[in-house]
Design a protein around this motif. Structure first.
Motif, short mmCIF file in Angstrom:
data_model
loop_
_atom_site.label_atom_id
_atom_site.label_comp_id
_atom_site.label_asym_id
_atom_site.label_seq_id
_atom_site.Cartn_x
_atom_site.Cartn_y
_atom_site.Cartn_z
N ASP A 157 22.24 -36.31 4.20
CA ASP A 157 22.74 -35.12 4.91
C ASP A 157 23.05 -33.98 3.96
N HIS A 158 22.56 -34.05 2.71
CA HIS A 158 22.94 -33.06 1.71
C HIS A 158 21.72 -32.42 1.02
N GLY A 159 20.57 -32.47 1.69
CA GLY A 159 19.38 -31.85 1.12
C GLY A 159 18.63 -32.71 0.13
N GLY A 160 19.00 -33.97 0.01
CA GLY A 160 18.31 -34.90 -0.89
C GLY A 160 17.82 -36.11 -0.13
N PRO B 236 15.93 -39.30 4.27
CA PRO B 236 16.79 -38.16 3.93
C PRO B 236 18.26 -38.47 4.08
N ALA C 169 9.99 -30.98 2.93
CA ALA C 169 10.87 -30.31 3.89
C ALA C 169 10.14 -30.01 5.19
N ARG D 250 14.22 -33.30 -4.07
CA ARG D 250 15.04 -32.71 -3.02
C ARG D 250 14.16 -32.46 -1.79
N GLN D 251 14.78 -32.07 -0.70
CA GLN D 251 14.04 -31.78 0.52
C GLN D 251 13.54 -30.34 0.45
N HIS D 252 12.37 -30.17 -0.16
CA HIS D 252 11.80 -28.83 -0.29
C HIS D 252 10.28 -28.95 -0.16
N HIS E 44 11.70 -31.30 8.58
CA HIS E 44 12.37 -30.33 9.43
C HIS E 44 11.47 -29.80 10.55
#
Length: 381
Positions: free
Chosen positions: A52-55, A50, A83, A77-79, A87
Motif C-alpha cells: 500500500d506504499h508504492g512498492g 503490491p 504501474a 517500485r510501482q512505476h 493501476h
C-alpha cells in the motif's frame, strides 16, 4: 499459441495442478512464475504483489540467478509498465519495452529485456499482483513482438487460476494465524486465572504474617510456611504453563524441521530474504532444543524488526555431540560494547540467560553498519 517445449493442453493442465498443490503464499508465487515462463518459453518471468506504499510486498523472479538477483538491488517500485498493469488493470504486449514512453530504466545489473508480455492478476475488482514475461525464445519478426495474441490469451487463463491459488493460500495462512492467536489467548486466560489467584492468596498470607510476627511468633511462623507453600504452587503453575507453551512442533518434528518451517514463514512475511540450512544435527535434550529455538526466534526478531537487514541467514550445524546455531544479518549492526543499552533493547541478556540455562554459550559479533552475527553453542546430551 506458443510452440515451446511445454505448449498445449497437457502443459496448461500441469501448470494449474502445480499451482493448486501448494498452500504457502511464497510457494504459490514461485510456482506461478516458473509455470508461466516454461509454458510460454520465455527467458525471464516475474510476479509482484503490491503493497500500500508504492512498492511490492513480495516480488518473485524466475530465470535470474541468486547472484544476479542480489546484484540488482532493492525491489522495484510501482512505476512505468508495472504501474500501468497494476493501476490500469490491462495487459501489456510490447515488441521492445525499452522503447515504450513509460519505460524508466533499470539497475545496472538488471538483465536486458526486450519483448514483453504482462498482465494483472485480479481477484474480482482488486488487483493482487502483476505477472510478466520477457525475451521469448523464438525468432522475432522485424520490429515485432515474439509474444503473440495466443500467448496473451494463455497467460490470461493462467492468471485467472493464479488468482484463485493465491487467494486460497492467503486464506490458509490467515486461518493458521487465527488458530495460533486463539491458542495464545486461551493459554493467557488460563495462566492469568491460575497464577493470579495464587499470588493474591500469597500476598494476603504474607500480610497476616507481618501483623503476627511481634505478638504471636508461632502463628506468624505458620503463616510464613503457608507463604512458602503458596509460592511453590505458583511456581508449579508457571512451570506447567511454560511446558504447555513449548512448541508442539519441537516434540513432533524436531528442532531442524521446526526452525525450517518457522523461517519459511518469516521469509514469506518480510521483504528481507530469510534462509536456513541444517547440517547433521542430532536430537538434543529437550531443554537445549527449546533454548536454541527461543534464541533463534529472538535473534530473527531483532534482525527483521530493528536492523533493516536485506538478508538473514540461519544455520544449525553439528559440533561434537552438540550443535551451533548461527544467525547472521546484513543490517545496520550496533556496538556490542554498549552492553547496558543494547543488551536490554535487543534481548541479549535474555538470549545469554537461555544459552547459559541450557549449559551453552552465546557470542555476539557486530559493528555499526557491519551487520550482526549471533552464535549459540550447546553441548548436547
Amino acid at each position: 499459441m506458443s510452440h515451446g517445449p511445454r505448449s498445449g493442453l497437457a502443459a496448461v493442465s500441469s501448470a494449474l495442478l502445480a499451482m493448486s498443490r501448494h498452500l504457502e503464499v511464497r510457494d504459490v508465487l514461485k510456482t506461478i512464475v516458473a509455470s508461466a515462463r516454461e509454458l510460454l518459453d520465455a527467458q525471464y518471468a516475474a510476479l509482484g504483489v503490491p503493497d500500500d506504499h508504492g512498492g511490492f510486498a513480495q516480488f518473485v523472479v524466475d530465470g535470474v540467478s541468486e547472484e544476479q538477483w542480489k546484484a540488482i538491488g532493492p525491489l522495484p517500485r510501482q512505476h512505468g509498465i508495472l504501474a500501468a498493469m497494476l493501476h490500469e488493470a490491462r495487459a501489456e504486449r510490447l515488441a521492445d519495452v525499452r522503447k515504450d514512453p513509460r519505460f524508466e530504466g533499470w539497475p545496472k545489473a538488471h538483465p536486458d529485456l526486450v519483448d514483453f508480455l504482462g498482465l494483472p492478476i485480479r481477484d474480482g475488482d482488486e488487483v493482487i499482483g502483476a505477472l510478466f514475461l520477457a525475451n521469448k525464445n523464438c525468432p522475432k519478426p522485424e520490429g515485432g513482438c515474439g509474444f503473440t495474441a495466443d500467448d496473451e490469451e494463455l497467460l490470461g487463463i493462467l492468471a485467472q487460476h493464479a488468482a484463485i491459488a493465491l487467494t486460497n493460500a492467503r486464506l490458509h495462512e490467515r486461518s493458521r494465524e487465527l488458530t495460533i492467536a486463539e491458542e495464545r489467548s486461551r493459554l493467557a486466560h488460563e495462566l492469568h486465572d491460575a497464577v493470579s489467584q495464587k499470588l493474591f492468596s500469597l500476598r494476603l498470607t504474607a500480610q497476616a504474617a507481618a501483623r503476627l510476627v511481634d505478638r504471636d511468633p508461632s502463628r506468624a511462623k505458620g503463616e510464613l510456611q503457608q507463604v512458602a507453600a503458596l509460592a511453590a504452587e505458583a511456581a508449579d503453575e508457571l512451570r506447567a504453563a511454560v511446558v504447555e507453551l513449548r512448541p508442539a512442533a519441537l516434540d513432533e518434528d524436531g528442532l531442524v524441521a521446526t526452525l525450517r518451517t518457522q523461517i519459511q514463514v518469516l521469509d514469506r512475511a518480510h521483504s528481507a530474504r530469510v534462509t536456513f540450512a541444517g547440517h547433521g544435527v542430532k536430537a538434543l535434550p529437550a531443554s537445549q532444543e527449546e533454548a536454541v529455538l527461543r534464541v533463534a526466534q529472538e535473534a530473527l526478531h531483532n534482525a527483521l524488526r530493528h536492523s533493516g537487514a536485506g538478508h538473514v541467514d540461519v544455520t544449525l550445524d553439528r559440533r561434537g555431540s552438540g550443535a551451533v546455531l548461527r544467525v547472521a544479518d546484513d543490517g545496520g549492526g550496533f556496538d556490542p560494547s554498549v552492553v547496558r543499552h543494547a543488551g536490554r533493547h535487543l534481548g541479549l541478556v535474555s538470549m545469554r540467560d537461555r544459552a547459559s540455562g541450557a549449559g551453552g554459550t552465546l557470542t555476539v559479533q557486530s559493528a555499526p553498519g557491519k551487520g550482526t552475527v549471533i552464535e549459540m553453542e550447546v553441548p548436547g546430551g
